[in-house]
Design an enzyme around this catalytic site. Structure first.
Site, mmCIF file in Angstrom:
data_model
loop_
_atom_site.group_PDB
_atom_site.id
_atom_site.type_symbol
_atom_site.label_atom_id
_atom_site.label_comp_id
_atom_site.label_asym_id
_atom_site.label_seq_id
_atom_site.Cartn_x
_atom_site.Cartn_y
_atom_site.Cartn_z
ATOM 1 N N HIS A 14 6.389 -3.789 10.338
ATOM 2 C CA HIS A 14 5.116 -4.472 10.137
ATOM 3 C C HIS A 14 5.160 -5.415 8.933
ATOM 4 O O HIS A 14 4.667 -6.546 8.979
ATOM 5 C CB HIS A 14 4.013 -3.414 9.974
ATOM 6 N N GLU A 19 7.016 -8.496 9.842
ATOM 7 C CA GLU A 19 6.163 -9.369 10.668
ATOM 8 C C GLU A 19 5.283 -10.255 9.768
ATOM 9 O O GLU A 19 5.167 -11.457 9.976
ATOM 10 C CB GLU A 19 5.310 -8.492 11.594
ATOM 11 N N HIS A 20 4.680 -9.660 8.737
ATOM 12 C CA HIS A 20 3.843 -10.437 7.817
ATOM 13 C C HIS A 20 4.642 -11.537 7.116
ATOM 14 O O HIS A 20 4.141 -12.631 6.893
ATOM 15 C CB HIS A 20 3.276 -9.515 6.727
ATOM 16 N N GLU A 40 -4.869 -3.806 4.137
ATOM 17 C CA GLU A 40 -4.870 -3.543 5.579
ATOM 18 C C GLU A 40 -4.801 -2.033 5.810
ATOM 19 O O GLU A 40 -5.503 -1.478 6.657
ATOM 20 C CB GLU A 40 -3.683 -4.255 6.245
#
Lengths: 423, 421
Positions: A67, A70-71, A143
């Site tokens: 994740h 991905e950012h 997040e």
């Protein structure tokens, strides 16, 4: 190029595996203006232990790497950010990470070719620095905090923790504030270089495209080299049994939330047929027209139909029935009774035929929107499935088969209950 | 895509959206009425009671089975605020006849079923079935009490309530528990009859080969019974504001890891034609990943994962929304206020304007590819004094210039700062 046609939804899939290892799928939609492209890699939050191609040592990465990566993919060496660049072109760009894959995408009604250049470029060229990695930690921490406050996410994660002892599906996709603090640019490069090989990736386009043309165009923009050798994912031994039966936590919610799960064994054969049958069974058990739902709705235990899912991928498979109820234990009790009853008397044939019709309609309506179609083909591809199979194998699902599955899968010793109560 | 509106009786319109690209037909029926404190709760309850049973399909089970037989037609109902109106929204989606495994006429069946649920409810002794009303009252109570469960949505609702205290738009769309407790099945049925008799009704049919839809609707027995009506609803709901109003600051405590900050902005003396300017202003301020809020609150200061703004066209308000660490409240607020100042000073480029326009135009162009958005767009036109087609909408967006945006920026002021922590 392989062309697969489905007569039920009247759509075609053009599938090509390039020499460099990349798989491209095209589903043409001649009448639409919206064009959608999604590029995914078979790398998700569960892939945290592996041996990279052409290496021998086992690498173990902190939770949340897929994740985090991905950012950071949008960052470019010239100081620009590809998300900004794509947005400037008037296209909607995004990315997401799941348990088993990561995907980058954009949707365009204009400037598709210009956006494609940027898109193909950024996914193939990561640029991580100590500074830009550090900066992202604050954003991802927020997040994670956001999900910490979401009861529906907590009830879901607890359900997974009740079912899985060792498999890393029991950790949060984004990791924890603590685990992401350990992520460095070296870790990100290691993960990128391992999992973003063309062989491990697939690209899907849906919209008004000529298949040969778009495939050529994509091909011409590939700069990555073919990597030899296979990624070795370190398989975790996961017992067939569940970890614990029940977990109840308190959060500020007005009405309790629940997730009831059944741990299952992943099957390599006939997974689509099994999936279809399980959807029918679940709906017959507690779907809108079921006896149980009617009873629970009438006495106020349920105010809407719970969500019914069969989730599976590398190494795992389980059923989840999740929703809100003033009295989740009442739902659990009702469900157990109903399962017992069906096991003794068999599923009712008339109901089976009707619900099967409903499921058919559900599958057909999946083909309405280009984004939905592309995401579905990508997610299914990483599970080894061509999405059309659901429509093709639909007819093979018989009442007899459903009854057999009911007895196999819905067992109380594999059942877990996760609840979030109000404070 | 082809759009045609036909008023079949005064106050009752059929909207046909002929389109080739979907596997489904989507039907929608909207009942529109001005927002009033004494009625909102009843209006929220009515669709819930209607879907419990009709004169032909008396139970939820029978209705569910009927829908499943139609290849899983999906039925949804809900309630929305559209400006100062309350709209009961009912949808029915079915597979288009071309994609059925056997030849059937599902379109007619779907239209008749939708109209049966709305216009032919189960009535006993000249009132709604008591059991259904009581059970749905209890469900609606749960929904009203559940308002705080979605924190981000709750924070926005609370900000709106503060901004519109004692005004229709400040009402919660599901109503209040106080009003709910007063409702009985007889009174509710009477109110329902009044709605059906007097209100604006819009029926949308979107899909392939729907040229028969209008006839099917006109020949439907339930439609034949309806009388023409002078539709009473509110077209322009824009908020009226003064420049010298004080900023309201509200903080509310809830056990949270992440605080939710919402700022409600007014546009003083807003004009209809300025709505396109407001749209572009909002895109530059917080509507996209390039926007000032996303770049400065999230990317530069790393204070948030969600940071942005949205423009509420019907009321002419902008809402800024951020999820932040509770201790960073002052810091975030400071950055947000700075962004509002930069907008006033015209501190944005021609490129920023072009990008914003490009995103807005793209959204409009994508409408024909999304079946429900098409319906929402055309229904939205009912609340404007003129019908604006896609092309004209795009023209108006393109005409917005920097001068307009700066002028608008200087008419924007913070009305309410709401912080949930």
């Amino acid at each position: 190029m392989q062309i697969i046609e489905n007569s039920k939804v009247k759509e075609k899939l053009y599938l090509e595996k390039l020499d460099n290892g990349l798989t491209i799928m095209v589903i043409p939609k001649p009448n639409t203006l919206k064009k959608y492209i999604i590029w995914g890699t078979n790398f998700g939050s569960i892939d945290n232990k592996f041996i990279p191609q052409e290496e021998n040592e086992i690498v173990e990465v902190p939770d949340g790497v897929a994740h985090f990566l991905e950012h950071k993919m949008f960052e470019q060496s010239n100081g620009t950010n590809s998300l900004d660049t794509l947005t400037s072109l008037g296209v909607e760009a995004n990315a997401y990470t799941t348990v088993d894959h990561t995907a980058y995408l954009f949707e365009a009604t204009q400037n598709f070719d210009e956006a494609l250049d940027e898109f193909m470029n950024y996914v193939q060229n990561p640029y991580f620095t100590d500074e830009n990695v550090e900066k992202e930690k604050g954003i991802i921490a927020q997040e994670i905090n956001m999900y910490d406050d979401e009861a529906s996410w907590q009830v879901y994660m607890n359900a997974l923790k009740l079912m899985y002892k060792n498999l890393p599906i029991n950790i949060d996709i984004a990791g924890s504030v603590e685990s992401i603090s350990k992520i460095t640019k070296e870790v990100l490069y290691k993960a990128y270089n391992t999992f973003y090989s063309l062989e491990n990736m697939a690209l899907v386009v849906c919209g008004d495209f000529k298949p040969e043309e778009i495939i050529e165009k994509i091909k011409s923009k590939i700069t990555k080299q073919k990597v030899n050798g296979q990624i070795k994912r370190i398989e975790v031994e996961e017992p067939e049994n569940i970890v614990e039966k029940e977990k109840i936590i308190q959060m500020p919610v007005s009405i309790p939330m629940f997730a009831i799960g059944f741990k299952d064994k992943l099957e390599k054969e006939e997974i689509v047929k099994k999936h279809i049958a399980l959807e029918i069974i679940l709906y017959m058990l507690i779907g809108k027209s079921s006896e149980l739902y009617q009873q629970l709705y009438k006495n106020g235990t349920l105010i809407s139909q719970p969500e019914l899912d069969y989730e599976f991928s590398r190494g795992y498979a389980h059923i989840l029935i999740s929703g809100q109820s003033k009295n989740p234990q009442e739902v659990v009790k009702g469900l157990k009774t109903q399962i017992q009853k069906y096991k003794e008397c068999g599923l009712n044939e008339q109901d089976f035929i009707r619900v099967k019709k409903k499921i058919y309609g559900d599958y057909v309506s999946e083909y309405n929107e280009v984004g939905n179609i592309a995401r579905m083909f990508l997610a299914d591809y990483f599970k080894g499935i061509n999405s059309f199979e659901y429509l093709e194998q639909y007819n093979q699902v018989t009442l007899e088969y459903a009854n057999k599955l009911l007895n196999q899968v819905f067992n109380e010793d594999k059942m877990i209950v996760s609840i979030v109560e109000g404070k | 895509m082809n759009y045609k509106k036909i008023e079949i009786k005064e106050g009752i319109s059929v909207h046909e959206i002929e389109t080739e690209q979907f596997k489904t037909n989507l039907l929608a029926l909207f009942i529109t009425v001005p927002l009033k404190k004494e009625n909102v709760t009843k209006e929220a309850l009515i669709p819930a009671v209607l879907r419990r049973g009709t004169s032909k399909h008396k139970t939820l089970e029978e209705i569910s089975k009927k829908l499943e037989e139609m290849y899983g037609a999906s039925f949804n109902c809900g309630i929305e605020k559209t400006g100062d109106n309350h709209v009961i929204k009912v949808y029915l989606e079915t597979i288009n006849d071309a994609f059925l495994p056997e030849k059937e006429n599902l379109l007619k069946d779907a239209i008749d079923t939708l109209l049966e649920i709305i216009l032919e409810p189960l009535v006993e002794n000249n009132e709604f079935k008591k059991e259904y009303v009581e059970s749905e009252k209890s469900n609606l109570k749960t929904i009203i009490e559940g308002k705080k469960d979605n924190k981000a949505q709750y924070a926005l609702e609370k900000c709106i309530e503060e901004m519109y205290k004692d005004e229709p738009y400040g009402l919660y769309k599901y109503g209040s528990i106080e009003e709910l407790e007063k409702i009985n099945s007889k009174e509710l049925y009477e109110y329902y009859q009044e709605l059906i008799k007097k209100c604006k009704i819009d029926i949308f049919v979107s899909g392939k080969d729907i040229e028969n839809a209008k006839n099917i609707i006109q020949e439907n027995e339930n439609i034949k019974k309806l009388q023409p009506r002078k539709k009473d609803y509110i077209i322009d709901s824009s908020k009226k504001t003064n420049m010298d109003e004080q900023i309201k600051t509200i903080e509310e405590n809830m056990e949270l890891t992440q605080g939710k900050l919402v700022l409600g902005l007014d546009i003083v003396d807003g004009k209809e034609e300025e709505k396109y300017t407001a749209l572009i202003y909002n895109a530059i301020l917080g509507g996209t990943a390039n926007s000032k809020l996303f770049q400065n609150v999230r990317e530069k200061a790393s204070l948030a994962y969600t940071a942005g703004s949205s423009y509420l066209r019907q009321k002419n308000n902008i809402f800024i929304k951020c999820g932040i660490e509770i201790k960073n409240y002052e810091k975030a607020l400071q950055i947000i206020k700075e962004q509002l100042e930069t907008m006033k000073n015209g501190d944005f480029s021609e490129d920023d304007i072009q990008n914003a326009k490009s995103i807005m135009i793209s959204t409009i162009k994508a409408i024909p590819d999304e079946q429900d958005t098409g319906i929402t767009y055309y229904f939205g036109q009912e609340f404007s004094h003129e019908m604006v087609e896609f092309e004209e909408y795009i023209n108006r967006v393109n005409k917005v210039n920097k001068e307009d945006i700066v002028k608008l920026a200087n008419k924007i002021k913070i009305n309410t700062i709401y912080f949930l922590k």
